[in-house]
Design a protein around this motif. Structure first.
Motif, PDB file in Angstrom:
ATOM      1  N   TRP A 219       0.979  -9.822  -2.479  1.00  0.00           N
ATOM      2  CA  TRP A 219       1.263  -8.392  -2.506  1.00  0.00           C
ATOM      3  C   TRP A 219       0.750  -7.751  -3.795  1.00  0.00           C
ATOM      4  O   TRP A 219       0.335  -6.585  -3.800  1.00  0.00           O
ATOM      5  CB  TRP A 219       2.763  -8.156  -2.350  1.00  0.00           C
ATOM      6  CG  TRP A 219       3.268  -8.353  -0.945  1.00  0.00           C
ATOM      7  CD1 TRP A 219       2.525  -8.673   0.163  1.00  0.00           C
ATOM      8  CD2 TRP A 219       4.621  -8.248  -0.504  1.00  0.00           C
ATOM      9  NE1 TRP A 219       3.336  -8.762   1.271  1.00  0.00           N
ATOM     10  CE2 TRP A 219       4.623  -8.509   0.899  1.00  0.00           C
ATOM     11  CE3 TRP A 219       5.832  -7.964  -1.141  1.00  0.00           C
ATOM     12  CZ2 TRP A 219       5.812  -8.481   1.650  1.00  0.00           C
ATOM     13  CZ3 TRP A 219       6.998  -7.936  -0.390  1.00  0.00           C
ATOM     14  CH2 TRP A 219       6.986  -8.192   0.994  1.00  0.00           C
TER      15      TRP A 219
ATOM     16  N   GLU B  62       0.829  -1.212   0.000  1.00  0.00           N
ATOM     17  CA  GLU B  62       0.000   0.000   0.000  1.00  0.00           C
ATOM     18  C   GLU B  62       0.863   1.262   0.000  1.00  0.00           C
ATOM     19  O   GLU B  62       0.600   2.220  -0.753  1.00  0.00           O
ATOM     20  CB  GLU B  62      -0.937   0.004   1.212  1.00  0.00           C
ATOM     21  CG  GLU B  62      -2.035  -1.040   1.162  1.00  0.00           C
ATOM     22  CD  GLU B  62      -1.571  -2.461   1.483  1.00  0.00           C
ATOM     23  OE1 GLU B  62      -2.307  -3.425   1.179  1.00  0.00           O
ATOM     24  OE2 GLU B  62      -0.453  -2.619   2.039  1.00  0.00           O
TER      25      GLU B  62
ATOM     26  N   ARG C   4      -2.827  -6.852  -3.310  1.00  0.00           N
ATOM     27  CA  ARG C   4      -2.935  -5.678  -2.439  1.00  0.00           C
ATOM     28  C   ARG C   4      -2.558  -4.402  -3.194  1.00  0.00           C
ATOM     29  O   ARG C   4      -3.184  -3.348  -3.002  1.00  0.00           O
ATOM     30  CB  ARG C   4      -2.051  -5.859  -1.202  1.00  0.00           C
ATOM     31  CG  ARG C   4      -2.609  -6.881  -0.210  1.00  0.00           C
ATOM     32  CD  ARG C   4      -1.603  -7.251   0.860  1.00  0.00           C
ATOM     33  NE  ARG C   4      -1.129  -6.104   1.621  1.00  0.00           N
ATOM     34  CZ  ARG C   4      -0.152  -6.178   2.543  1.00  0.00           C
ATOM     35  NH1 ARG C   4       0.437  -7.354   2.796  1.00  0.00           N
ATOM     36  NH2 ARG C   4       0.219  -5.097   3.196  1.00  0.00           N
TER      37      ARG C   4
END
Length: 398
Positions: free
Chosen positions: A181, A136, A184
């Motif tokens: 990942w 993020e 995300r």
């Protein structure tokens, strides 16, 4: 940042394919311009390609350059980047920019970092601050940078750690973490309404089956483009070439393919034959600063004493400023305005900054011109002949 629907984000058009290999010729339209592929992308770690003015990059044919997410996060920081409206106006480059995710830099920290499911904790190499980089956060940094191509945050699977070669089981754990990942990153990228393009990164070490699993999962996520990571990380050259030959052509034909961190001129020509569209590497700039110059007829070591009195330019066939000066023509065409090998040797011996500047201009010009010649051969249907001539000339030696 608000998404702008009128922007192209990314459009890839495949113009021609080579019947004798996996080589392709295409165009890649991004928010800051159109890129002709195959292409080499000069590396601008701190918001600059070391020693080269943006105008010089344009003159030598650079269409897209790289920025480094990790280092720009450290310095000058996101507040400064945001105040300038992103990396383009900050470094005065109005063509496309690709930023890496920070994953490779975190990997290179070694014992200074700790990887978990959430992300990576590490001490800043600048001031020792405790930092936490997650998928993020990587997306947030790259959104502030406003790069045309954003790379997913991944774990760069090592080949050898302290004498221990990564096993298939260890590579699988790393690859699967990168896939989680990747999801995300997609979610955060969408939440931020980033108007640019996000690429997924194929991992899996030197194992074909893991590469194929990673590739299939990323393709199902439907990224606008794909990269091949985890090569040129210490593995033997033959293993790198094996993965280069195995993976690119298995990626979707209608999307761009990027091979990260590779490599020599020979690697680029082979990579194009394997189906790669985009390359980056610090080799032309780093080698230039260390006195190694690439030429059509092999590599020159400018620190060698034999160049002390040599009146020739770096490469008599080259039209870069270092070789041909302001005339823009090679010695073979009668222009004699360029700098001699003796002068480059002298600058290096005296540690004068003009030496690595001229060497960098030459090496980048050579790489970008090589890619232009590859594109022209693909358009003309003569890529096979081009490869044979390239190999012969490079083997001839300077």
């Amino acid at each position: 940042m608000t998404a702008t629907t009128s922007l192209p984000r990314l459009k890839f058009e495949l113009l021609k394919t080579d019947p004798a290999s996996h080589a392709r010729r295409g165009t890649l339209t991004l928010n800051h311009g159109v890129v002709q592929t195959p292409i080499f992308m000069p590396v601008g770690t701190y918001g600059t390609v070391k020693g080269v003015m943006p105008r010089s990059l344009e003159e030598m044919g650079a269409q897209i350059i790289l920025g480094n997410t990790f280092h720009l996060w450290m310095r000058p920081g996101l507040d400064v980047m945001a105040s300038f409206g992103g990396l383009h106006p900050f470094e005065k480059w109005n063509k496309p920019i690709l930023t890496d995710s920070g994953g490779f830099q975190v990997w290179s920290l070694g014992a200074m970092r700790k990887i978990s499911e959430e992300g990576v904790k590490f001490a800043s190499p600048v001031n020792g601050d405790k930092l936490f980089l997650t998928p993020e956060v990587s997306m947030q940094i790259q959104t502030v940078l406003n790069s045309d191509i954003v790379m997913q945050f991944d774990e760069c699977t090592p080949y050898d750690t302290k004498g221990h070669i990564t096993t298939e089981a260890e590579a699988r754990i790393s690859m699967e973490l990168s896939l989680r990942w990747a999801r995300r990153c997609q979610h955060e990228f969408a939440r931020l309404e980033n108007p640019n393009a996000l690429f997924g990164i194929v991992q899996g070490g030197m194992f074909e089956n893991l590469r194929e699993e990673s590739l299939a999962a990323l393709v199902e996520m439907d990224f606008p483009g794909y990269a091949i990571g985890g090569v040129s990380v210490g593995e033997p050259k033959e293993e790198m070439l094996h993965i280069m030959g195995h993976t690119p052509h298995r990626l979707p034909a209608n999307k761009p393919r990027y091979l990260m961190g590779v490599g020599t001129p020979e690697d680029l020509v082979q990579g194009v034959a394997d189906g790669v569209d985009m390359f980056d590497c610090v080799m032309p700039t780093r080698n230039a600063r260390n006195g190694t110059l690439f030429t059509r007829f092999g590599d020159l070591k400018m620190r060698n004493a034999r160049h002390k009195n040599d009146p020739q330019p770096i490469d008599p066939s080259c039209t870069c400023h270092a070789c041909a000066g302001t005339s823009g023509v090679s010695w073979n065409d009668g222009g004699r305005e360029g700098f001699s090998r003796a002068y480059l040797h002298h600058l290096d011996r005296c540690a004068e900054m003009l030496g690595p500047m001229l060497a960098t201009i030459h090496n980048l010009h050579y790489y970008l011109n090589l890619m232009r010649e590859i594109r022209e051969s693909l358009e003309a249907g003569t890529f096979t002949e081009f490869r044979a001539q390239f190999k012969s000339e490079r083997a001839r030696g300077v």
